[in-house]
Design an enzyme around this catalytic site. Structure first.
Site, mmCIF file in Angstrom:
data_model
loop_
_atom_site.group_PDB
_atom_site.id
_atom_site.type_symbol
_atom_site.label_atom_id
_atom_site.label_comp_id
_atom_site.label_asym_id
_atom_site.label_seq_id
_atom_site.Cartn_x
_atom_site.Cartn_y
_atom_site.Cartn_z
ATOM 1 C CG HIS A 43 -2.110 -0.737 1.259
ATOM 2 N ND1 HIS A 43 -2.535 -1.456 2.357
ATOM 3 C CD2 HIS A 43 -3.058 -0.915 0.302
ATOM 4 C CE1 HIS A 43 -3.688 -2.049 2.072
ATOM 5 N NE2 HIS A 43 -4.019 -1.738 0.825
ATOM 6 C CB CYS A 101 -2.633 0.569 8.457
ATOM 7 S SG CYS A 101 -1.162 0.421 7.504
HETATM 8 N N1 ARG Z 1 -3.687 -7.241 6.547
HETATM 9 C C1 ARG Z 1 -4.105 -6.030 5.909
HETATM 10 C C2 ARG Z 1 -4.058 -6.222 4.396
HETATM 11 O O1 ARG Z 1 -3.172 -6.877 3.928
HETATM 12 C C3 ARG Z 1 -3.246 -4.883 6.344
HETATM 13 C C4 ARG Z 1 -3.717 -3.563 5.808
HETATM 14 C C5 ARG Z 1 -2.814 -2.417 6.165
HETATM 15 N N2 ARG Z 1 -3.365 -1.216 5.739
HETATM 16 C C6 ARG Z 1 -2.721 -0.209 5.135
HETATM 17 N N3 ARG Z 1 -3.363 0.877 4.879
HETATM 18 N N4 ARG Z 1 -1.470 -0.316 4.753
HETATM 19 O O2 ARG Z 1 -4.881 -5.737 3.652
#
Ligand code: ARG
Length: 295
Positions: A166, A279
């Site tokens: 992300h 996050c």
């Molecule tokens: N386990 C989640 C996923 O893989 C973690 C999300 C983390 N969120 C972020 N905005 N980086 O989607």
């Protein structure tokens, strides 16, 4: 007085590592529930102490990643551009997100069905430009459509390292013309785009270094690898406070030098799922407000 920052969080009642959709997740390395709750509570307290109002999304059994509210939507003014998750494992979150936004005074806006889009996890304003991460979780074409919908400039940047899946894991706007980043998470083109565009609002960059008798503006703070792996770039910015996981001391020193107030709070239980401070939050007063503009 700028309006009070407003942030959405979701308590970790049902948080855990129940599947593996990014390289950090390993079902044999479970999160310690009691510790996760403690870490989440401490983050929540730091955010409130920084002056933000926090609203809560109700946790739902069977949706362990609902805690990562950054992925619920991207907020622009009163519009919630709701996410369409790439992975089936998180798609069950979508109706709960939609419901929360519509019950809380937001206009729910859908991006086209054929694109995946993971909200503020992949779409971050620096000044009035939207930086949009694509390939891993969100589609580039979807971001362009969002740019047209809200009428802003979009800088698409490709994410090339699966650990930084992300945009908010490797890029964090601090103020107009200032950001933290981890360059190795981007290809050459993306690195150049970030360097040129964040630096373009150079008149807004307050930070200068002296080299060879001249002052240079330095819009970008680079996280080194060991700290990027501690999610140094995944920071919550509330005014001058910048909250991250522990173990990011060099970044914190660079932030303090620029007049920010860095705060370290342990978030290892959430790193196990591939997430950290940023996050676990979503700016409800608009992603474009999530940087320090009072200078
Ligand atoms: N386990 C989640 C996923 O893989 C973690 C999300 C983390 N969120 C972020 N905005 N980086 O989607």
């Amino acid at each position: 007085m700028p309006p009070q920052p407003h942030i959405l969080m979701c308590p970790p009642d049902f948080y855990g590592i129940h599947y593996e959709i990014n390289p950090w997740m390993d079902m044999s390395r479970q999160a310690e529930h009691a510790v996760a709750v403690e870490q989440w509570n401490a983050l929540h307290a730091h955010i409130r102490a920084a002056g933000a109002r926090v609203s809560l999304l109700e946790p739902v059994p069977g949706l362990p990643d609902l805690v990562f509210t950054a992925n619920a939507a991207m907020i622009y003014r009163q519009q919630a551009l709701v996410s369409r998750f790439r992975h089936r494992q998180r798609q069950g979150e979508e109706p709960y997100n939609r419901r929360w936004f519509s019950e809380n005074g937001f206009e729910v806006v859908d991006v086209a069905e054929n694109f995946s889009f993971e909200g503020a996890g992949d779409a971050l304003f620096c000044g009035d430009t939207l930086y949009a991460g694509y390939r891993m979780r969100s589609d580039a074409a979807g971001h362009q459509e969002i740019g047209r919908m809200i009428g802003c400039r979009v800088i698409p940047v490709e994410l090339v390292d699966a650990r930084y899946y992300h945009l908010d894991t490797c890029f964090c706007p601090l103020a107009e013309g200032e950001a933290i980043w981890f360059p190795a998470a981007f290809d050459q083109y993306g690195q150049r785009a970030i360097r040129e565009h964040v630096g373009q609002s150079l008149r807004d960059c307050r930070f200068r270094v002296r080299r060879g008798g001249r002052d240079y503006m330095e819009p970008l703070i680079e996280a080194e690898q060991a700290e990027a792996e501690r999610f140094a770039c995944n920071a919550v910015v509330v005014g001058r406070r910048v909250i991250t996981n522990t173990g990011c001391d060099r970044l914190h020193a660079a932030l303090a030098e620029r007049g920010y107030e860095p705060i370290a709070t342990p978030l290892d239980e959430f790193v196990k799922a591939g997430g950290s401070a940023k996050c676990l939050t979503l700016r409800l007063d608009g992603e474009e407000a999530a940087s320090w503009r009072s200078h």
